[in-house]
Write a protein that holds these residues in place. Structure first.
Motif, PDB file in Angstrom:
ATOM      1  N   PRO A  84      -6.360 -11.923  -6.019  1.00  0.00           N
ATOM      2  CA  PRO A  84      -6.170 -12.045  -4.607  1.00  0.00           C
ATOM      3  C   PRO A  84      -7.373 -12.043  -3.353  1.00  0.00           C
ATOM      4  N   LYS A  85      -6.782 -12.679  -2.381  1.00  0.00           N
ATOM      5  CA  LYS A  85      -7.498 -12.234  -1.490  1.00  0.00           C
ATOM      6  C   LYS A  85      -7.906 -11.166  -0.892  1.00  0.00           C
ATOM      7  N   LYS A  86      -9.532 -11.189  -0.650  1.00  0.00           N
ATOM      8  CA  LYS A  86      -9.801 -10.413  -0.159  1.00  0.00           C
ATOM      9  C   LYS A  86      -9.168 -10.106   1.369  1.00  0.00           C
ATOM     10  N   GLN A  90      -8.913  -7.913   9.800  1.00  0.00           N
ATOM     11  CA  GLN A  90      -8.182  -9.433  10.849  1.00  0.00           C
ATOM     12  C   GLN A  90      -6.998 -10.259  10.249  1.00  0.00           C
ATOM     13  N   ASP A  91      -6.572  -9.713   8.901  1.00  0.00           N
ATOM     14  CA  ASP A  91      -5.598 -10.068   8.553  1.00  0.00           C
ATOM     15  C   ASP A  91      -3.583  -9.382   9.014  1.00  0.00           C
ATOM     16  N   PHE A  92      -4.139  -8.060   9.735  1.00  0.00           N
ATOM     17  CA  PHE A  92      -3.245  -7.805  10.589  1.00  0.00           C
ATOM     18  C   PHE A  92      -2.945  -7.603  11.938  1.00  0.00           C
ATOM     19  N   GLU A  93      -1.509  -7.477  12.687  1.00  0.00           N
ATOM     20  CA  GLU A  93      -2.046  -7.783  13.871  1.00  0.00           C
ATOM     21  C   GLU A  93      -0.894  -6.500  14.506  1.00  0.00           C
ATOM     22  N   PRO A  94      -1.916  -5.951  14.953  1.00  0.00           N
ATOM     23  CA  PRO A  94      -1.439  -4.371  15.823  1.00  0.00           C
ATOM     24  C   PRO A  94      -0.102  -4.169  17.144  1.00  0.00           C
ATOM     25  N   ILE A  95       0.909  -3.476  16.449  1.00  0.00           N
ATOM     26  CA  ILE A  95       1.734  -3.504  17.043  1.00  0.00           C
ATOM     27  C   ILE A  95       2.303  -2.266  18.271  1.00  0.00           C
ATOM     28  N   LEU A 156      -0.356   4.261  -0.627  1.00  0.00           N
ATOM     29  CA  LEU A 156      -1.592   3.836  -0.067  1.00  0.00           C
ATOM     30  C   LEU A 156      -1.790   1.921  -0.365  1.00  0.00           C
ATOM     31  N   TYR A 157      -1.500   1.372   0.011  1.00  0.00           N
ATOM     32  CA  TYR A 157      -1.848  -0.149  -0.230  1.00  0.00           C
ATOM     33  C   TYR A 157      -3.325  -0.837  -0.069  1.00  0.00           C
ATOM     34  N   TYR A 158      -3.813  -0.637   1.177  1.00  0.00           N
ATOM     35  CA  TYR A 158      -5.097  -1.429   1.138  1.00  0.00           C
ATOM     36  C   TYR A 158      -6.274   0.046   1.896  1.00  0.00           C
ATOM     37  N   ALA A 159      -7.751   0.487   1.567  1.00  0.00           N
ATOM     38  CA  ALA A 159      -8.440   1.062   2.528  1.00  0.00           C
ATOM     39  C   ALA A 159      -9.774  -0.405   2.441  1.00  0.00           C
ATOM     40  N   LEU A 160      -9.858   0.131   4.059  1.00  0.00           N
ATOM     41  CA  LEU A 160     -10.716  -1.426   4.267  1.00  0.00           C
ATOM     42  C   LEU A 160     -11.675  -0.965   5.082  1.00  0.00           C
ATOM     43  N   GLN A 161     -13.326  -1.070   5.749  1.00  0.00           N
ATOM     44  CA  GLN A 161     -13.570  -1.065   6.874  1.00  0.00           C
ATOM     45  C   GLN A 161     -14.238  -2.473   7.140  1.00  0.00           C
ATOM     46  N   ASP A 162     -14.992  -2.029   8.255  1.00  0.00           N
ATOM     47  CA  ASP A 162     -15.264  -3.387   9.202  1.00  0.00           C
ATOM     48  C   ASP A 162     -16.684  -2.386   9.667  1.00  0.00           C
ATOM     49  N   PHE A 163     -17.687  -3.339  10.745  1.00  0.00           N
ATOM     50  CA  PHE A 163     -19.215  -2.796  11.062  1.00  0.00           C
ATOM     51  C   PHE A 163     -18.240  -1.591  12.016  1.00  0.00           C
ATOM     52  N   ASN A 437     -18.051   1.960  -2.627  1.00  0.00           N
ATOM     53  CA  ASN A 437     -16.674   2.583  -3.351  1.00  0.00           C
ATOM     54  C   ASN A 437     -15.646   3.339  -2.847  1.00  0.00           C
ATOM     55  N   PHE A 438     -15.560   2.474  -1.127  1.00  0.00           N
ATOM     56  CA  PHE A 438     -13.995   2.872  -0.308  1.00  0.00           C
ATOM     57  C   PHE A 438     -13.180   2.179   0.027  1.00  0.00           C
ATOM     58  N   SER A 439     -13.232   0.789  -0.047  1.00  0.00           N
ATOM     59  CA  SER A 439     -12.100  -0.489   0.042  1.00  0.00           C
ATOM     60  C   SER A 439     -11.714  -0.446  -1.364  1.00  0.00           C
ATOM     61  N   TYR A 440     -10.545  -0.750  -0.760  1.00  0.00           N
ATOM     62  CA  TYR A 440      -9.584  -0.377  -2.258  1.00  0.00           C
ATOM     63  C   TYR A 440      -8.245  -1.604  -2.201  1.00  0.00           C
ATOM     64  N   THR A 441      -7.827  -2.204  -2.678  1.00  0.00           N
ATOM     65  CA  THR A 441      -6.554  -2.789  -3.057  1.00  0.00           C
ATOM     66  C   THR A 441      -5.670  -2.763  -3.376  1.00  0.00           C
ATOM     67  N   HIS A 442      -4.131  -2.278  -3.622  1.00  0.00           N
ATOM     68  CA  HIS A 442      -3.010  -2.008  -5.078  1.00  0.00           C
ATOM     69  C   HIS A 442      -3.212  -2.557  -5.872  1.00  0.00           C
ATOM     70  N   GLU A 443      -3.129  -2.326  -7.571  1.00  0.00           N
ATOM     71  CA  GLU A 443      -3.343  -3.785  -8.625  1.00  0.00           C
ATOM     72  C   GLU A 443      -1.784  -4.422  -8.629  1.00  0.00           C
ATOM     73  N   GLU A 444      -0.861  -3.996  -7.471  1.00  0.00           N
ATOM     74  CA  GLU A 444       0.157  -4.454  -7.529  1.00  0.00           C
ATOM     75  C   GLU A 444       0.505  -5.209  -6.162  1.00  0.00           C
ATOM     76  N   THR A 445       1.154  -6.301  -6.233  1.00  0.00           N
ATOM     77  CA  THR A 445       1.838  -6.320  -4.064  1.00  0.00           C
ATOM     78  C   THR A 445       3.054  -6.070  -4.086  1.00  0.00           C
ATOM     79  N   PHE A 446       3.460  -5.875  -3.144  1.00  0.00           N
ATOM     80  CA  PHE A 446       4.272  -5.560  -2.335  1.00  0.00           C
ATOM     81  C   PHE A 446       5.148  -6.183  -1.523  1.00  0.00           C
ATOM     82  N   LEU A 447       6.601  -6.294  -2.396  1.00  0.00           N
ATOM     83  CA  LEU A 447       7.494  -7.772  -1.159  1.00  0.00           C
ATOM     84  C   LEU A 447       8.559  -6.896  -0.864  1.00  0.00           C
ATOM     85  N   ARG A 448       9.263  -7.509   0.228  1.00  0.00           N
ATOM     86  CA  ARG A 448       9.982  -6.321   1.352  1.00  0.00           C
ATOM     87  C   ARG A 448      11.625  -7.112   0.621  1.00  0.00           C
TER      88      ARG A 448
END
Length: 448
Positions: A84-86, A90-95, A156-163, A437-448
């Motif tokens: 899967p893509k890392k 930036q892949d998420f739009e805040p609402i 939990l779906y993802y754990a991400l980090q930026d600068f 060891n913080f960043s994380y992506t769940h092994e499954e994808t969740f589709l609506r």
């Protein structure tokens, strides 16, 4: 069942004393994340004050409840064998802002590619270095939620980090806080309250018996409703991965006497908290209140619980068993679930088997949240949803992530020190860290 968690209570602090530095001279390699928008200050008299420390935990394997996750508005589908893509922030739009606390903010965000909604919990890295407890709590929550699966526990779906920040991408629970609905209703009937207390019991029993986790912060604000009206437990930053502890944790109005005393305690403290939440649901306030933490905790230790006249004998009996100041005599919903909990007359309105399998056709939740558009966050406090959001800028570049991966393979530190050139052609560097060891992506994808 053997314990599945191993941890070292002193290891994390020593790890944070060391670091490995990566410096890049290419301005495009590291770019700012979100603008600073989180207030890390906490008022001294805040009754929701959290005390003590949490610790780094390690997990050997994933434990998942047998029940299907019907409470989620997303379905599970296995990923293909392709890598899967890392994802980055930036892949998420805040609402909208959903909530705010001492940790930072929770923001409703949308995956730009597929439109899926998530609750993004974010914390500034600067505060995590200055106060290691913030990092410990975030890591505890991230690690527990990575491994625990249950219909009444947030996913939990993802754990991400930026600068600048770390992010936990959590299940978006459109029904909002149970506290939100409680404040509107003032009090709940016993028929309604027993449904949600029963779902709290299912979640806590799974944590205790399948994961070896003491939750330690049960309160209405940490109980959310999904779009179908089922209760989901959230906020695991104060949880303890152990069979026992002696550190002071929790929220004053809901904390057990043995915790206040500094005695060694176990998961029985969560059943006291369950009693205080039940009392809160039925009467409109916890059994012990005051204008500061000390007064509240003094009352917890010295005063008897007073029951309003309108509570039924069944409610009083269950509350008396849960709010026993002696943990050895307190009702244990883990070991006495079949003979003393399921058969208690307070739960006569529900069918436990239907509840466990969340059969909404035969036993629908008593509160069905009104949701006309999930993006409007209609069941969240307008105090938060009206807050302005600063759009995120670019995250750490993929190529730099690769360099982190190479560097951390030879590092025993919890983090790597990173730098970026100051903006606007200023001389010098801005400094931050990359948490191993913080960043994380769940092994499954969740589709609506």
């Amino acid at each position: 069942m053997a314990d599945i968690f191993d941890f070292d209570e002193e290891e994390l602090s020593s790890k944070l004393a060391k670091g490995l530095t990566i410096v890049t001279n290419e301005k495009d390699d590291i770019i700012n994340g979100y603008m600073p928008i989180v207030n890390e200050d906490q008022e001294q008299d805040d009754l929701d004050n959290r005390l003590g420390t949490s610790y780094e935990v390690n997990f050997d394997e994933i434990y998942e409840a047998n029940e299907s996750r019907q409470n989620s508005s997303v379905n599970v589908k296995s990923l293909s064998t392709n890598t899967p893509k890392k994802l980055t922030i930036q892949d998420f739009e805040p609402i909208k802002v959903l909530g705010k606390g001492s940790y930072g903010k929770v923001i409703l965000v949308k995956d730009k590619e597929n439109g899926k909604l998530f609750a993004q919990k974010q914390l500034k890295k600067a505060s995590m270095i200055v106060n290691t407890a913030n990092y410990e709590r975030t890591l505890t929550e991230r690690t527990i939620l990575e491994r625990v699966r249950h219909p009444n526990i947030v996913k939990l779906y993802y754990a991400l980090q930026d600068f600048d920040k770390v992010y936990l991408m959590l299940e978006y629970l459109e029904g909002g806080e149970l506290f939100h609905h409680l404040s509107q209703e003032r009090i709940l009937s016993e028929k309604v309250a027993c449904f949600y207390i029963a779902e709290m019991i299912l979640a806590l029993r799974h944590l205790h018996m399948n994961a070896g986790v003491i939750y330690r912060d049960l309160k209405p604000e940490n109980c959310m409703l999904n779009r179908r009206g089922h209760l989901v437990l959230t906020d695991f930053g104060l949880s303890k991965v152990s069979n026992e502890s002696n550190s002071l944790f929790g929220t004053a109005q809901y904390i057990a006497p043995e915790v206040i005393k500094g005695e060694t305690y176990d998961s029985q403290c969560d059943w006291w908290s369950l009693g205080t939440v039940l009392y809160d649901l039925l009467t409109g306030s916890p059994p012990f209140t005051g204008n500061n933490n000390k007064k509240i905790m003094d009352k917890v230790l010295t005063q008897k619980v007073k029951f309003p006249f309108y509570l039924s004998q069944d409610a009083r009996d269950l509350l008396s068993k849960l709010l026993n100041k002696n943990p050895a005599k307190r009702l244990n919903c883990d070991t006495n679930f079949d003979d003393k909990v399921k058969t208690h007359r307070f739960f006569r309105y529900i069918n436990w088997d239907l509840l466990i399998h969340q059969n909404d056709e035969l036993q629908p939740p008593p509160l069905r949240p009104i949701i006309t558009n999930p993006e409007l966050a209609e069941n969240f406090d307008e105090e938060f949803t009206s807050m302005k959001i600063t759009p995120p800028s670019s995250p750490l570049d993929y190529s730099l992530f690769d360099r982190f991966e190479e560097s951390r393979s030879d590092s025993t530190s919890s983090y790597i020190t990173i730098k970026k050139p100051k903006p606007n052609a200023e001389s010098g560097f801005d400094e931050s860290v990359y948490f191993n060891n913080f960043s994380y992506t769940h092994e499954e994808t969740f589709l609506r």
